[in-house]
Design a protein around this motif. Structure first.
Motif, PDB file in Angstrom:
ATOM      1  N   PHE A   1      44.142  44.295  42.796  1.00 50.69           N
ATOM      2  CA  PHE A   1      45.194  45.232  42.396  1.00 50.69           C
ATOM      3  C   PHE A   1      46.186  45.220  43.547  1.00 50.69           C
ATOM      4  CE2 PHE A   1      47.158  49.437  42.684  1.00 50.69           C
ATOM      5  CZ  PHE A   1      47.544  49.675  41.370  1.00 50.69           C
TER       6      PHE A   1
ATOM      7  N   HIS B   1      43.888  49.608  36.007  1.00 47.44           N
ATOM      8  CA  HIS B   1      43.277  48.381  36.534  1.00 47.44           C
ATOM      9  C   HIS B   1      41.743  48.450  36.460  1.00 47.44           C
ATOM     10  CE1 HIS B   1      42.591  44.888  39.040  1.00 47.44           C
ATOM     11  NE2 HIS B   1      41.832  45.625  39.834  1.00 47.44           N
TER      12      HIS B   1
ATOM     13  N   THR C   1      45.945  42.629  38.711  1.00 48.58           N
ATOM     14  CA  THR C   1      47.032  43.522  38.300  1.00 48.58           C
ATOM     15  C   THR C   1      48.068  43.616  39.404  1.00 48.58           C
ATOM     16  OG1 THR C   1      45.441  44.854  37.047  1.00 48.58           O
ATOM     17  CG2 THR C   1      47.573  45.882  37.528  1.00 48.58           C
TER      18      THR C   1
END
Ligand SMILES: Nc1ncnc2c1ncn2[C@@H]1O[C@H](COP(=O)(O)OP(=O)(O)OP(=O)(O)O)[C@@H](O)[C@H]1O
Ligand SMILES: [Mg+2]
Length: 327
Positions: free
Chosen positions: A62, A52, A105
Motif C-alpha cells: 500500500f 486495501h 494499492t
C-alpha cells in the motif's frame, strides 16, 4: 490492533460510520477505483488502508503519494519514473510509484492537485494499466489498484476547467464520502476514550474518568478539524491532566467555535459561560478566593466557582506560570 474493532484502527459505531464501512466492504474486493471524499481530518487515509486490507491486493504494498506535498514538476517522475538522461539532473533511471505498487494499492492523496498536463497520463494508466517512463519508449504494464482522496470539490474544478472531465468520471466510479465528525456526534465518546487510552499509555498516565459535562460540550462542538483535531486535543488534555480525571482545555473549544456553533444555542451559552469564567481566572492569575479573586469578580461563592470549575474541567493550562494554583 484492538480486536474490539472489526476495522483496524477505525473507532466509532454511529450509523453514518457504519454505512461508510459497509460501502468499504462492498467495494474493497472489486478492483474498482475508489474516490474517498471528505473534509480534512475525517479519516480518508484510514479508509483507503481499510480498502486495501480487504482487497485482493492486500498481500502486496500500500503506497501513498500526497499530490500536494511535492512540486508539480517532480510529480510525474515520482509517479511514472524516468530513464537516465530524460531531463537535466536525471543521472540515473528512476522507477515510479505505479511500478513499485504493481500488484498492490496506490493511494493518491489530494488528487485534485494533480496538474492538468499530467492528468491524461494518469487517465491512461487507470484505463489501460500502462504508461511510458519519462524519456522512455517502452510501454510498461502494471496492475495497480487506485484509491484517490480529496477534500476539494472536483466537479466544481471540472467546471472551472482546472480538472479534466474524463479523468473525473474515471475516478468517480465509486465515490465514498467520509462524514464529518459533527454529522456523527455518537462517535465522539468512543474516539475520546480511544485516544485517552492511547496517549495515557504512551505518557504513563492513569486517566480513569472523562467528565460527562466535558463529553457533552465535545459532542456539540463543530470540529472543523474533525478527528485529527479531536486527537490533538486529547493529546494535549492528557499532558495537562495530573490526576485520574481528564482535564480538557475547553477554552480551545470555546475560542474556535464562537462563529460555528451559533446554530446550537445551548452549546453556545454553555461555552460562553465557561469562556467568561476562564477569562476572569486568567485575569486574576488563577486566584479563586479572596477579595481580589475570581469568585468575587464573578459574584459567586468560592465553593460555587470551585464546583463549576470541576464540573467543566477548567484547569490552568500548562503555559501559565504555576505559582498559584486554583483555590
Ligand atoms: N474513525 C477513526 N478512528 C480512529 N482514528 C481516526 C478515525 N478517523 C480518523 N482518525 C485519525 O485521525 C487522524 C486523521 O485521519 P486521516 O489522516 O485519515 O484524515 P484525512 O481525511 O486523510 O485528513 P486530510 O484531508 O487532512 O489529509 C489520523 O491520526 C487518524 O488515525
Ligand atoms: Mg489525508
Amino acid at each position: 490492533m484492538d480486536d474490539t474493532e472489526p476495522f483496524e484502527g477505525i473507532v466509532g459505531d454511529s450509523p453514518p460510520l457504519r454505512d461508510l464501512l459497509q460501502q468499504v466492504e462492498i467495494v474493497a474486493p472489486t478492483d474498482a477505483t475508489v474516490l474517498v471524499l471528505g473534509e480534512t481530518g475525517t479519516g480518508k487515509e484510514l479508509i483507503a488502508r481499510a480498502i486495501h486490507h480487504r482487497s485482493r491486493q492486500r498481500e502486496h504494498r500500500f503506497l501513498t503519494m500526497n499530490c500536494a506535498a511535492i512540486p508539480s514538476g517532480l510529480l510525474e517522475s515520482e509517479l511514472f519514473g524516468h530513464e537516465r538522461g530524460a531531463f537535466t539532473g536525471a543521472i540515473g533511471q528512476k522507477i515510479g510509484l505505479f511500478e513499485i505498487a504493481s500488484g498492490g494499492t496506490l493511494f493518491l492523496d489530494e488528487v485534485g492537485e494533480i496538474p492538468l498536463e499530467l492528468q491524461p497520463k494518469l487517465l491512461r494508466v487507470l484505463q489501460d494499466q500502462e504508461f511510458v517512463r519519462i524519456g522512455g519508449t517502452r510501454t510498461i504494464k502494471v496492475d495497480v489498484r487506485l484509491v484517490a482522496a480529496t477534500n476539494r470539490d472536483l466537479a466544481q474544478m471540472v467546471e472551472a476547467h482546472r480538472f479534466r472531465a474524463d479523468l473525473y468520471y474515471r475516478l468517480n466510479v465509486f465515490p465514498i464520502r467520509v462524514p464529518s465528525l459533527r454529522e456523527r456526534p455518537g462517535d465522539v465518546e468512543p474516539l475520546v476514550r480511544h485516544f485517552v487510552q492511547r496517549f495515557a499509555a504512551r505518557m504513563r498516565r492513569h486517566i480513569e474518568e472523562v467528565p460527562t459535562e466535558t463529553l457533552d460540550v465535545m459532542r456539540r462542538y463543530p470540529w472543523p478539524g474533525n478527528v485529527r483535531e479531536l486527537e490533538n486535543l486529547i493529546e494535549r488534555a492528557v499532558i495537562l491532566s495530573p490526576g485520574p480525571r481528564l482535564m480538557i482545555p475547553l477554552e480551545h473549544l470555546a475560542r474556535r467555535s464562537t462563529t460555528l456553533v451559533q446554530a446550537d444555542s445551548a452549546a453556545t451559552l454553555e461555552l460562553v459561560k465557561r469562556t467568561h469564567v476562564v477569562r476572569i481566572l486568567e485575569e486574576t492569575n488563577w486566584t479563586v478566593g479572596g477579595p481580589r479573586g475570581a469568585a468575587t469578580r464573578l459574584g459567586m461563592k468560592r465553593t460555587t466557582l470551585q464546583s463549576f470549575m470541576k464540573r467543566y474541567a477548567i484547569a490552568r493550562s500548562q503555559s501559565a506560570p504555576d505559582s498559584q494554583g486554583p483555590g
